[in-house]
Write a protein that holds these residues in place. Structure first.
Motif, short mmCIF file in Angstrom:
data_model
loop_
_atom_site.label_atom_id
_atom_site.label_comp_id
_atom_site.label_asym_id
_atom_site.label_seq_id
_atom_site.Cartn_x
_atom_site.Cartn_y
_atom_site.Cartn_z
N VAL A 121 0.77 -1.05 0.05
CA VAL A 121 0.08 -0.01 0.03
C VAL A 121 1.00 1.28 0.10
O VAL A 121 1.71 1.27 1.01
N PRO A 154 0.59 4.50 0.63
CA PRO A 154 0.83 5.43 1.67
C PRO A 154 1.25 4.98 2.99
O PRO A 154 1.84 5.47 3.82
N GLU A 155 1.23 3.24 3.11
CA GLU A 155 1.72 2.77 4.29
C GLU A 155 3.29 2.50 4.02
O GLU A 155 4.07 2.16 5.21
N GLU A 161 3.26 6.14 9.08
CA GLU A 161 1.98 5.11 8.91
C GLU A 161 2.65 3.65 9.03
O GLU A 161 1.64 2.87 9.47
N GLU A 180 -6.73 0.33 -6.64
CA GLU A 180 -6.89 0.50 -5.00
C GLU A 180 -7.41 1.84 -4.81
O GLU A 180 -7.11 2.83 -5.22
N TRP A 196 -6.65 3.37 -2.00
CA TRP A 196 -5.65 4.48 -1.22
C TRP A 196 -4.75 5.35 -1.83
O TRP A 196 -4.25 5.90 -1.36
N TRP A 197 -4.79 5.16 -3.31
CA TRP A 197 -3.89 6.18 -4.19
C TRP A 197 -4.26 7.45 -3.98
O TRP A 197 -5.43 7.71 -4.07
#
Length: 835
Positions: free
Chosen positions: A572, A574-575, A580, A660, A662-663
């Motif tokens: 992921v 951002p992770e 994060e 996804e 989360w982009w």
């Protein structure tokens, strides 16, 4: 008066070769430059301007870096130069470094940072264009430059046609990881194609255009081994001369991938290690290889003078390596439970440990496919070591942590154990946080898949607990070895290969295809892409390919890359941000009153403590820089190049993740700052954290084995009897063999070594990378941060209350220490994934 009608410039370049014959017909016109105006009032037919030629090119006999003068006719109507076209009529390419004009009317000094190879003009369909070091958003670009800005990006994108790319091509394009296997050689060398499917997703790599294999039209053919260094990457992405010289040792050492079959052919087999003293000989004089046939064979394929250079020996003691830091001060401290646990926070594997939130640990594997995979560790196994706490209370007080290598490995374990040289387990390790800030291991669970024909459909698991005496201690030491061997590959190799090398490559490709060299984000990210495409291409040729060095030296063998594809399913973007990641693993919680807005649940967590300071310094630099060019979110939203860059990065470069949620949408300054900070962090500090500790810790195989060749001995067997009578020999017969050790250490030595021309975080190899003074000042301030962070790191390492910083082995934590000299230092954060 005539002086005012001229612009004089200095061209700095590096000549590869001198022309064998000077063509008199060129009359000193071997290299031609024409200026392009940055003045909107300049008419189309006036730009490019009149040609000018490098002076004294033919008469210069100097190979290497040289300066040449060039003089342009000047017309005030032309305005200020913003770019130039260059034509190379010589028969050899040259490396163009800079072009500088002094005393330009109305503008003074104008500087061009080029840093590019320029080939003879017949190699190009379009002239080469270079822009000044000014920075422009697309909408702010002077009209005469817009055409050339757009044309240059189109050239770099290529025409998409199938065909082998050549060294002078400047094409950045995408391809699946379909060139790791070699089915034409033998079916056993066929590998899964990674990328482009739900089952085996993967980031894209740079396209080479090699033809497909005869056996499989979807797989790309491979170059012969000895031509591996000629694999296509855009010429400007290739290593510099110093870096290539450093890297040649790696290339030559990789010849060992042929030695296994050669050993069998000539009847020679390397000795087993009989004792830890035998292993120490690798660093204290070398290991004898008395087999004359073997030595003769090696000398035939590698010149003697090169052997001496690579192995620093006269071949009498053939394999000798620098002593790893983990055994420099104390040769046995690595065996302690405290060091075993400390290295999860400050060693080569500091990014996987997480807080235990449920007990017993539960599996996320589908029980219909894999049976019951939940942990068999019980409270009875661990409660006697919880300092009077119950398990529930220890979890409540954030005292329990886990190193979990169960679910990732179990689906492959039966195949690994039956079709490769490996015999190993999936593992879970439970640890307790003591009051002094250190961790102590409480239990290790080793698991095998359910029996294929058994009545029970559940993992076959056994739990081991610490013991200090007798055969129980030997069993415990073996249990820790099974854990560390998984850690070495799953954590450091997985993090380095997948989460840095592989995931960054699509960013590099997309940046070159969609962000002009004039774009502020291109200039921001460029230092963090140095050498990555090249090292990745070499890795696919000789390290992670079928039959390559990775298969020979790590336990998953031929399944290594396929397993990393499965791990990518959980990637992921951002992770990848350090804050994060720490929160996701339960190692930190939000706290606005704590530094960096986080409170660490293990206060003495060296990677996190040092890393957060590095993260914050990068984040501030990126914010200051982006705020200069983007005064509002609206400017970000309307940046056409930025929009196309991010769209292609998501939909193609990381295309298997395109849907996804989360982009980031890349419509606000915060999204831009967060994304660029992550890219820089991953390419620099994260890679340093998981890569440059390999030699200090993992080049001593007993501490970090990469292979286990036997299962845990069962009571009543000859193996168990040997463990009782000679535990060290039994331990060494379980882990890596002598040949695999030598090959493995050779790889680790090169991958952990800084090149002599490395550029570290906070530095650039070009000082005038932009003409904008505020960004230059902001970068200067960022460049001052590493020294401050280094002072803090040194102070922490001297603080005896912080027991995880140095540990029983007396190896200070320096993997987040920003600068370094060349070589095996165990410190230094290069700007990019450069090795």
């Amino acid at each position: 008066m005539a002086e005012c009608n001229k612009i004089r410039g200095t061209v700095v370049l590096l000549r590869k070769n001198l022309s064998v014959l000077n063509d008199a017909s060129l009359g000193g016109k071997e290299v031609c430059l024409r200026l392009i105006s940055a003045d909107a009032a300049c008419k189309a037919n006036e730009s490019p301007g009149k040609p000018a030629y490098l002076e004294e090119w033919s008469s210069s006999k100097h190979i290497g870096e040289s300066s040449f003068k060039v003089t342009f006719d000047w017309d005030e109507k032309f305005g200020v130069p913003g770019a130039f076209v260059i034509q190379n009529n010589d028969q050899n390419e040259f490396y163009l470094k800079t072009v500088t004009f002094e005393d330009v009317p109305g503008d003074g000094r104008i500087h061009f940072v080029c840093n590019s190879w320029v080939y003879p003009m017949e190699r190009y369909k379009n002239d080469r264009v270079f822009f000044t070091n000014k920075t422009y958003l697309p909408s702010e670009t002077p009209k005469p430059l817009r055409y050339y800005r757009e044309q240059e990006l189109q050239i770099l994108r290529g025409d998409g046609k199938v065909g082998r790319l050549q060294e002078w091509d400047r094409v950045y394009d995408y391809e699946y990881y379909n060139n790791l296997g070699n089915p034409d050689k033998d079916h056993k060398y066929a590998l899964k194609i990674l990328g482009g499917s739900i089952d085996y997703p993967y980031p894209r790599r740079a396209r080479t255009g090699l033809p497909p294999t005869e056996s499989d039209p979807d797989s790309e053919s491979r170059l012969p081994f000895l031509m591996s260094l000629n694999i296509y990457v855009p010429r400007d992405e290739r290593f510099g001369q110093l870096k290539m010289s450093d890297f040649l040792a790696y290339t030559m050492k990789s010849i060992f991938q042929y030695l296994k079959s050669s050993l069998e052919a000539i009847g020679g087999t390397p000795n087993e290690f009989d004792s830890f003293q035998d292993v120490l000989k690798l660093y204290e004089g070398g290991v004898d290889l008395p087999d004359i046939a073997l030595l003769s064979y090696i000398r035939k394929i590698i010149p003697l003078e090169l052997l001496k250079e690579i192995y620093r020996t006269d071949c009498a003691q053939f394999f000798e390596f620098p002593k790893p830091q983990v055994i420099k001060e104390n040769k046995s401290a690595w065996r302690s439970d405290e060091e075993f646990a400390r290295e999860m926070l400050a060693g080569v594997n500091p990014v996987i440990i997480r807080r235990l939130e449920e007990f017993p640990p539960a599996s996320k594997l589908d029980s219909k496919l894999y049976g019951d995979q939940n942990s068999t560790i019980t409270a009875k196994h661990i409660e006697s070591n919880l300092d009077g706490l119950t398990v529930d209370k220890a979890i409540e007080k954030n005292k329990l942590f886990i190193l979990d290598h169960h679910d990732a490995l179990m689906p492959y374990l039966r195949s690994i154990n039956t079709t490769t040289f490996t015999k190993t387990y999936a593992s879970r390790t439970i640890l307790f946080l003591k009051d002094d800030g250190t961790l102590k291991p409480l239990a290790i669970e080793l698991s095998l898949p359910p029996p294929e024909n058994g009545d029970e459909f559940a993992a076959v698991s056994k739990v081991y607990t610490p013991s200090e005496h007798g055969v129980e201690n030997s069993i415990w030491q073996l249990a820790k070895a099974y854990v560390t061997l998984i850690s070495h590959w799953y954590e450091s190799r997985k993090e380095s290969m997948l989460n840095t090398h592989a995931v960054i490559e699509p960013f590099i490709i997309a940046t070159n295809r969609h962000l002009s060299v004039l774009h502020p984000i291109y200039k921001l990210l460029l230092p963090h892409f140095r050498d990555t495409i090249n090292i990745n291409a070499f890795g696919r040729q000789i390290l992670i390919n079928a039959g390559g060095l990775l298969e020979l030296t790590v336990f998953p063998s031929k399944y290594a890359m396929e397993m990393s594809s499965v791990i990518y399913k959980n990637w992921v973007f951002p992770e990848q941000a350090l804050p994060e990641d720490l929160k996701k693993r339960g190692m930190a919680v939000k706290d606005p009153n704590s530094p960096h807005g986080l409170r660490l649940l293990i206060e003495d967590y060296p990677l996190a403590v040092d890393g957060l300071e590095i993260w914050s310094a990068i984040e501030k630099w990126v914010k200051d820089y982006c705020f200069f060019y983007y005064k509002s979110d609206e400017i970000v939203k309307n940046d056409a190049e930025l929009k196309s860059w991010w769209k292609e990065l998501r939909e193609v470069g990381h295309g298997d993740k395109k849907d996804e949620p989360w982009w980031p949408e890349m419509k606000t300054r915060k999204e831009l700052i967060d994304s660029c900070t992550i890219i820089i962090w991953v390419a620099s500090a994260l890679h340093a954290a998981v890569n440059f500790g390999q030699y200090p810790y993992a080049s001593y195989p007993p501490n970090r084995p990469t292979i286990s060749r036997k299962f845990m001995p069962e009571e009543g067997t000859p193996e168990y009897a040997e463990l009782e009578s000679n535990p060290d020999k039994a331990f060494l017969k379980t882990i890596t063999s002598q040949l695999q050790t030598v090959v493995g250490i050779s790889i680790i030595e090169i991958l952990s070594r800084h090149s002599t021309d490395e550029v570290y975080l906070g530095k650039r190899d070009v000082s005038e990378w932009t003409s904008d003074q505020e960004p230059l000042q902001a970068f200067k301030e960022f460049g001052n941060e590493p020294a401050k962070i280094e002072e803090k790191i040194l102070a922490r390492n001297k603080d005896t209350k912080l027991k995880n910083r140095v540990g029983p082995v007396n190896v200070p934590y320096t993997l987040m220490y920003p600068t370094s000299e060349g070589g095996l230092t165990g410190k230094g954060i290069p700007n990019s994934v450069s090795i």
